[in-house]
Design a protein around this motif. Structure first.
Motif, PDB file in Angstrom:
ATOM      1  N   SER A 156       0.834  -1.209   0.000  1.00  0.00           N
ATOM      2  CA  SER A 156       0.000   0.000   0.000  1.00  0.00           C
ATOM      3  C   SER A 156       0.867   1.256   0.000  1.00  0.00           C
ATOM      4  O   SER A 156       0.419   2.325  -0.414  1.00  0.00           O
ATOM      5  CB  SER A 156      -0.932   0.009   1.209  1.00  0.00           C
ATOM      6  N   CYS A 157       2.112   1.135   0.456  1.00  0.00           N
ATOM      7  CA  CYS A 157       2.997   2.298   0.444  1.00  0.00           C
ATOM      8  C   CYS A 157       3.574   2.531  -0.941  1.00  0.00           C
ATOM      9  O   CYS A 157       3.933   3.655  -1.285  1.00  0.00           O
ATOM     10  CB  CYS A 157       4.133   2.113   1.448  1.00  0.00           C
ATOM     11  N   LEU A 158       3.699   1.482  -1.722  1.00  0.00           N
ATOM     12  CA  LEU A 158       4.268   1.625  -3.069  1.00  0.00           C
ATOM     13  C   LEU A 158       3.178   1.871  -4.104  1.00  0.00           C
ATOM     14  O   LEU A 158       3.421   2.471  -5.152  1.00  0.00           O
ATOM     15  CB  LEU A 158       5.044   0.366  -3.454  1.00  0.00           C
TER      16      LEU A 158
ATOM     17  N   PRO B  57       0.433   3.783  -4.575  1.00  0.00           N
ATOM     18  CA  PRO B  57       0.098   5.081  -5.172  1.00  0.00           C
ATOM     19  C   PRO B  57       1.139   5.536  -6.190  1.00  0.00           C
ATOM     20  O   PRO B  57       0.782   6.078  -7.241  1.00  0.00           O
ATOM     21  CB  PRO B  57       0.070   6.027  -3.972  1.00  0.00           C
ATOM     22  N   LEU B  58       2.407   5.280  -5.890  1.00  0.00           N
ATOM     23  CA  LEU B  58       3.447   5.693  -6.836  1.00  0.00           C
ATOM     24  C   LEU B  58       3.318   4.916  -8.140  1.00  0.00           C
ATOM     25  O   LEU B  58       3.398   5.491  -9.240  1.00  0.00           O
ATOM     26  CB  LEU B  58       4.835   5.485  -6.215  1.00  0.00           C
TER      27      LEU B  58
ATOM     28  N   PHE C 167       0.652   3.642  -9.296  1.00  0.00           N
ATOM     29  CA  PHE C 167      -0.565   4.164  -9.921  1.00  0.00           C
ATOM     30  C   PHE C 167      -0.249   5.428 -10.728  1.00  0.00           C
ATOM     31  O   PHE C 167      -0.646   5.564 -11.889  1.00  0.00           O
ATOM     32  CB  PHE C 167      -1.587   4.455  -8.825  1.00  0.00           C
ATOM     33  N   ILE C 168       0.499   6.329 -10.108  1.00  0.00           N
ATOM     34  CA  ILE C 168       0.852   7.586 -10.779  1.00  0.00           C
ATOM     35  C   ILE C 168       1.699   7.291 -12.027  1.00  0.00           C
ATOM     36  O   ILE C 168       1.508   7.902 -13.083  1.00  0.00           O
ATOM     37  CB  ILE C 168       1.627   8.499  -9.805  1.00  0.00           C
TER      38      ILE C 168
ATOM     39  N   ILE D 160      -0.591   6.101 -14.709  1.00  0.00           N
ATOM     40  CA  ILE D 160      -1.374   7.200 -15.274  1.00  0.00           C
ATOM     41  C   ILE D 160      -0.516   8.014 -16.239  1.00  0.00           C
ATOM     42  O   ILE D 160      -0.960   8.415 -17.312  1.00  0.00           O
ATOM     43  CB  ILE D 160      -1.927   8.106 -14.161  1.00  0.00           C
TER      44      ILE D 160
ATOM     45  N   LEU E 175      -7.854   8.367 -20.332  1.00  0.00           N
ATOM     46  CA  LEU E 175      -7.977   9.044 -19.037  1.00  0.00           C
ATOM     47  C   LEU E 175      -9.270   9.845 -18.962  1.00  0.00           C
ATOM     48  O   LEU E 175      -9.946   9.854 -17.941  1.00  0.00           O
ATOM     49  CB  LEU E 175      -6.788   9.982 -18.808  1.00  0.00           C
TER      50      LEU E 175
ATOM     51  N   GLY F 217     -11.321   7.571 -16.803  1.00  0.00           N
ATOM     52  CA  GLY F 217     -10.723   7.983 -15.541  1.00  0.00           C
ATOM     53  C   GLY F 217      -9.396   7.284 -15.318  1.00  0.00           C
ATOM     54  O   GLY F 217      -8.900   6.575 -16.194  1.00  0.00           O
ATOM     55  N   TYR F 218      -8.809   7.504 -14.127  1.00  0.00           N
ATOM     56  CA  TYR F 218      -7.524   6.862 -13.819  1.00  0.00           C
ATOM     57  C   TYR F 218      -7.742   5.375 -13.599  1.00  0.00           C
ATOM     58  O   TYR F 218      -8.627   4.979 -12.840  1.00  0.00           O
ATOM     59  CB  TYR F 218      -6.911   7.476 -12.561  1.00  0.00           C
TER      60      TYR F 218
ATOM     61  N   PHE G 295      -5.678   1.356 -13.176  1.00  0.00           N
ATOM     62  CA  PHE G 295      -4.408   0.650 -12.992  1.00  0.00           C
ATOM     63  C   PHE G 295      -3.961  -0.013 -14.287  1.00  0.00           C
ATOM     64  O   PHE G 295      -2.785  -0.258 -14.498  1.00  0.00           O
ATOM     65  CB  PHE G 295      -4.511  -0.384 -11.873  1.00  0.00           C
TER      66      PHE G 295
ATOM     67  N   MET H 136       1.073  14.041 -14.352  1.00  0.00           N
ATOM     68  CA  MET H 136       1.563  12.889 -13.592  1.00  0.00           C
ATOM     69  C   MET H 136       3.000  12.562 -13.989  1.00  0.00           C
ATOM     70  O   MET H 136       3.781  12.088 -13.168  1.00  0.00           O
ATOM     71  CB  MET H 136       0.654  11.687 -13.820  1.00  0.00           C
TER      72      MET H 136
ATOM     73  N   VAL I 133       5.112  14.583 -11.865  1.00  0.00           N
ATOM     74  CA  VAL I 133       5.203  14.012 -10.515  1.00  0.00           C
ATOM     75  C   VAL I 133       6.238  12.896 -10.519  1.00  0.00           C
ATOM     76  O   VAL I 133       7.107  12.816  -9.640  1.00  0.00           O
ATOM     77  CB  VAL I 133       3.830  13.480 -10.060  1.00  0.00           C
TER      78      VAL I 133
END
Lengths: 306, 335
Positions: A33-35, A37-38, A40-41, A44, A52, A56-57, A59, A274, A277
């Motif tokens: 869960s810590c990795l 989101p990254l 995911f970004i 995206i 998109l 939407g966004y 996986f 993204m 980011v």
């Protein structure tokens, strides 16, 4: 010998096979869960704009695309400028921070320094009370006149009183006063003692505080938010923040999807955003597994109080 | 004045010449000691100057809380001197509004939430990880758990946005995919206490659990051996050996956190909700209130009053908690 010891400790303090599996799964889930989101970004940033906007966004996007990064390379002026500002501030700031912190800490760690009590107290007091955002802002803008300069991004974080205290303990433990005494009898100047004897002994500690400083400067957006209006001085994190609030504003004004899609052509696209980011995270995400050991050591470095 | 009987221990008043000579000697001694300490003094000076400009002067600049502050073109001293005193008016303004209560409540409650969640979850993970059989895998877990800690709040807010974006967010597509109605997350205050608690805790767990993990790994293994021989099962070993060994660190961390209960993480409360106005009731904390007062509304008086209020209460809390730590365990006290 070492191997044997390691194995025996593993056996004593470890779960049975069943519990081990359960807890492994539990911890692994949190670690993922810590990795996630990254990841995911990153996904995206490689999705096509079309998928998109319609889906939407996701996986696993309907359509992959490099368009985000291509667009980024075309609008690179602003981005490169921000990257340059961030790099300059990080390098310069870290150098200043490490130097000032190390020299101050070294001085107050020396028992032969006559004013060490005074300067230790001088530093400790700053940790007890926070002057507050408003007072700092007034001094920065009105007294020092540093608004809209690079120094506004560097100086507020140029010294860390907490790190000074940590390093003082580190110097006391790591550098034996008798070595310094011996060097002094041999006629070495204080400068020479510091550079040639103390610094080599203090490398792990200085690496740790430099690391914290570099991370702080790279991740800083707060000082830019307060003090920077000149677009040429905008650092990377602040640029990301501005882009986000632009998009947010547009999506709030536009009522629904259709208008939003038309408004999209003149602002940085989702994937581009993204992609930026990803670019700003990449240096940290790629290097921190290697400097993690310094970091973990840094947590315990000042552990012993004198 | 010549003294005819020098052996008499009478206290003679100093003549002006003697006084001057003593003063000169003192001054000389002072300069000698400065000269002897010059190199080390030079080492201290950059840091000391920084502290003067970024701590000592700002602390005194806090008097603006008692003034109707106006920027004067003639600089800092003129601005301070020419702004008229208004006494406690800024504070009266602050505390007569509903905002003071809301921001204080939010700051304290969120921090209490963070303190308890952090304590429970990171101790849990630390204990579990100290007992896992595969050391290398444990390292991998720790490395990934530490990632959020190294990222800025701007990046984290993008992460959150990827899930909560009203048009493209993953959560809304999941809701509408199952036939539900999309939620405008950034305008729905009822969810934000949970979102903020979750995100704030999630970012810090890696760091905190490594702290506790290091402490758990330094427990003497013979204690576990002894417990095993005495027939203790795993749970009993954790309860009676591991946890008691972690208690000092837990106490210290908690008390220090209580000392900081009046300080909120500006990034979390400003970036993650994207400063959305309709969420202010649940996301506004002291730090964001002060910032918004300073920049958006330009009300320097009121925000400096709020800042001084925060600093003073924070100072009292820090002193109190340090006093308690010193009573409990002098070794872990801050000073």
């Amino acid at each position: 010998m070492w191997r044997k010891k390691e194995i025996s400790t593993v056996e004593i303090r470890s779960f049975g096979p069943g519990a081990n599996l359960c807890f492994n799964i539990l911890v692994a889930l949190f670690a993922i869960s810590c990795l996630l989101p990254l990841i995911f970004i990153i996904v995206i940033s490689f999705s096509s704009e079309h998928s998109l906007v319609t889906n939407g966004y996701q996986f696993w996007p309907a359509q992959w695309s490099m368009a985000g990064y291509e667009y980024l390379s075309r609008m690179s002026g602003k981005l490169l400028n921000a990257l340059g500002v961030t790099l300059l501030v990080t390098v310069l700031g870290t150098a200043i921070n490490a130097t000032f912190t190390a020299t101050y800490a070294y001085s107050i760690s020396r028992s032969s320094f006559r004013y060490r009590r005074f300067f230790t107290l001088f530093c400790l007091i700053t940790m007890l009370f926070t002057p507050g955002m408003v007072a700092n802002y007034i001094v920065m803008t009105n007294l020092l006149q540093l608004k809209d300069t690079l120094w506004a991004l560097i100086l507020p974080m140029a010294v860390s009183p907490f790190n000074i205290i940590v390093m003082r303990t580190f110097f006391k433990r790591q550098v034996n006063e008798s070595i310094i005494e011996a060097a002094r009898i041999d006629g070495a100047s204080e400068m020479r003692i510091f550079c040639q004897i103390v610094l080599p002994l203090a490398v792990p500690g200085i690496a740790t505080i430099s690391l914290f400083a570099a991370l702080g400067y790279w991740n800083d957006w707060f000082n830019a938010l307060l003090y920077i209006q000149n677009t040429r001085l905008v650092p990377l994190q602040y640029l990301l923040m501005q882009i986000q609030s632009n998009i947010q504003m547009l999506s709030q004004n536009a009522t629904q999807g259709a208008q939003y899609a038309t408004g999209l052509s003149n602002i940085p696209k989702e994937a581009t955003q993204m992609a930026m980011v990803v670019i700003s995270v990449a240096p940290i995400a790629l290097s921190y597994p290697f400097f993690q050991k310094y970091f973990v050591r840094g947590l315990t470095i000042g552990g012993v109080k004198e | 004045m010549p003294n005819p009987e020098p052996e008499m221990p009478t206290v003679q008043p100093e003549t002006p010449e003697e006084k001057a000579a003593r003063k000169k000697e003192n001054r000389q001694n002072f300069w000698y000691s400065v000269r002897d300490n010059t190199p080390l003094l030079l080492f201290v000076i950059p840091g000391a100057i920084w502290m003067i400009f970024f701590f000592y002067i700002p602390v005194f600049a806090n008097v603006v809380a008692f003034k109707d502050f106006q920027f004067d073109p003639n600089g800092f001293v003129a601005s301070l001197a020419r702004s008229p005193w208004v006494g406690f008016k800024n504070f009266e303004f602050l505390f007569s509004s509903n905002a003071a209560w809301v921001i204080t409540r939010n700051t304290v409650l969120y921090n209490l939430g963070f303190i308890s969640l952090n304590l429970i979850i990171s101790v849990f993970f630390a204990v579990v990880m100290s007992q896992l059989r595969n050391r290398r895998l444990t390292k991998v877990y720790q490395t990934s758990m530490l990632l959020p800690y190294f990222l800025s709040w701007v990046i984290i807010s993008y992460f959150v946005y990827a899930f909560l974006s009203p048009n493209q967010g993953l959560l809304n597509s999941m809701i509408t995919g199952n036939g539900g109605k999309a939620i405008s997350w950034y305008n729905a205050p009822q969810f934000w206490p949970f979102i903020l608690l979750f995100v704030g805790t999630w970012k810090g767990i890696g760091y905190n659990s490594i702290l506790y993990f290091a402490s758990a790994m330094s427990i003497d293994p013979t204690l576990f051996e002894a417990a095993e021989i005495d027939g203790a099962n795993k749970w009993q070993q954790i309860k009676n050996v591991t946890l008691p060994a972690l208690v000092p660190l837990m106490t210290l961390m908690t008390i220090l956190a209580i000392g900081n209960i009046f300080r909120a993480d500006f990034g979390l409360f400003y970036q993650v909700p994207q400063n959305s106005g309709s969420l202010y009731n649940v996301t506004s904390v002291l730090d964001t209130y002060i910032y918004n007062g300073l920049t958006a509304t330009g009300d320097i008086g009121m925000s400096s009053a709020a800042a001084l209020y925060q600093s003073l209460v924070g100072f009292i809390l820090l002193m109190t908690s340090n006093f308690i730590v010193r009573r409990v365990d002098p070794e872990s006290a801050l000073f």
